[in-house]
Design an enzyme around this catalytic site. Structure first.
Site, PDB file in Angstrom:
ATOM      1  N   CYS A  29      -3.491   3.126  -5.369  1.00  0.00           N
ATOM      2  CA  CYS A  29      -2.768   3.984  -4.417  1.00  0.00           C
ATOM      3  C   CYS A  29      -1.351   4.310  -4.892  1.00  0.00           C
ATOM      4  O   CYS A  29      -0.845   5.407  -4.626  1.00  0.00           O
ATOM      5  CB  CYS A  29      -2.746   3.345  -3.027  1.00  0.00           C
ATOM      6  SG  CYS A  29      -2.022   1.698  -2.984  1.00  0.00           S
TER       7      CYS A  29
ATOM      8  N   HIS B 211       0.880  -1.168   0.000  1.00  0.00           N
ATOM      9  CA  HIS B 211       0.000   0.000   0.000  1.00  0.00           C
ATOM     10  C   HIS B 211       0.918   1.218   0.000  1.00  0.00           C
ATOM     11  O   HIS B 211       1.999   1.181   0.587  1.00  0.00           O
ATOM     12  CB  HIS B 211      -0.902  -0.009   1.239  1.00  0.00           C
ATOM     13  CG  HIS B 211      -1.846   1.151   1.293  1.00  0.00           C
ATOM     14  ND1 HIS B 211      -2.800   1.362   0.322  1.00  0.00           N
ATOM     15  CD2 HIS B 211      -1.976   2.169   2.189  1.00  0.00           C
ATOM     16  CE1 HIS B 211      -3.479   2.460   0.620  1.00  0.00           C
ATOM     17  NE2 HIS B 211      -2.993   2.974   1.747  1.00  0.00           N
TER      18      HIS B 211
ATOM     19  N   HIS C 293      -3.377   9.226   1.604  1.00  0.00           N
ATOM     20  CA  HIS C 293      -3.413   8.006   0.800  1.00  0.00           C
ATOM     21  C   HIS C 293      -4.813   7.756   0.284  1.00  0.00           C
ATOM     22  O   HIS C 293      -5.780   8.366   0.737  1.00  0.00           O
ATOM     23  CB  HIS C 293      -2.914   6.808   1.623  1.00  0.00           C
ATOM     24  CG  HIS C 293      -3.807   6.445   2.766  1.00  0.00           C
ATOM     25  ND1 HIS C 293      -4.434   5.223   2.856  1.00  0.00           N
ATOM     26  CD2 HIS C 293      -4.188   7.142   3.868  1.00  0.00           C
ATOM     27  CE1 HIS C 293      -5.157   5.189   3.977  1.00  0.00           C
ATOM     28  NE2 HIS C 293      -5.019   6.336   4.605  1.00  0.00           N
TER      29      HIS C 293
END
Length: 160
Positions: free
Chosen positions: A111, A21, A33
């Protein structure tokens, strides 16, 4: 060895089970994010379900909360290839997006694409690129094995 303290504008790679991530550090312990509905702090493997959604929320949260128990590192891996945008532009754009719902696609708007676009102005995801390479190599390998099998089968029939 201690983890180096991130600086504003740094890309943060958080090692989730089976994928990474990504977030961008904006200072005072906070990151911005993309958070699909299942991307909750410390979500771990459950957050792989984020692949099933087409929307994400831009969130500003403490890095320690986003990482949870997962390890993380500063990873500005494209600095040699791309010049980072001015820091004030990176932070301003990231802050302006907080709270917005944005399109989320695992293969083109995830992301990693998000943070690379903020830092470099270039949306890119090496995870997606690498997965496509693996799938291509695997597909070519399976096709080659199938072709060899057909050729061996024909050769065996001709000998009979």
């Amino acid at each position: 060895m201690p983890i180096p303290e991130p600086k504003p504008g740094d890309l943060i790679e958080i090692f989730r089970p089976m994928y990474s991530h990504w977030a961008i550090y904006v200072g005072d312990g906070y990151v911005i994010h993309l958070a699909p509905p299942s991307e909750i702090p410390g979500a771990g493997a459950a957050s792989i379900m984020s692949a099933l959604t087409d929307k994400a929320i831009v969130k500003k949260e403490l890095l320690r909360d986003v990482a949870g128990k997962d390890k993380y590192q500063v990873n500005n891996k494209h600095d040699k290839e791309y010049t980072p945008l001015p820091l004030n532009k990176i932070i301003q754009r990231a802050e302006e997006l907080v709270g917005q719902e944005v399109l989320y696609r695992l293969t083109s708007e995830n992301c990693e694409h998000f943070v690379n676009e903020l830092r470099y102005g270039v949306p890119r995801s090496d995870q997606v690129r690498d997965a496509v390479k693996v799938a291509t190599v695997t597909g070519v390998g399976l096709a080659a094995l199938g072709l060899i099998g057909v050729m061996l089968s024909r050769n065996k029939k001709q000998k009979q």
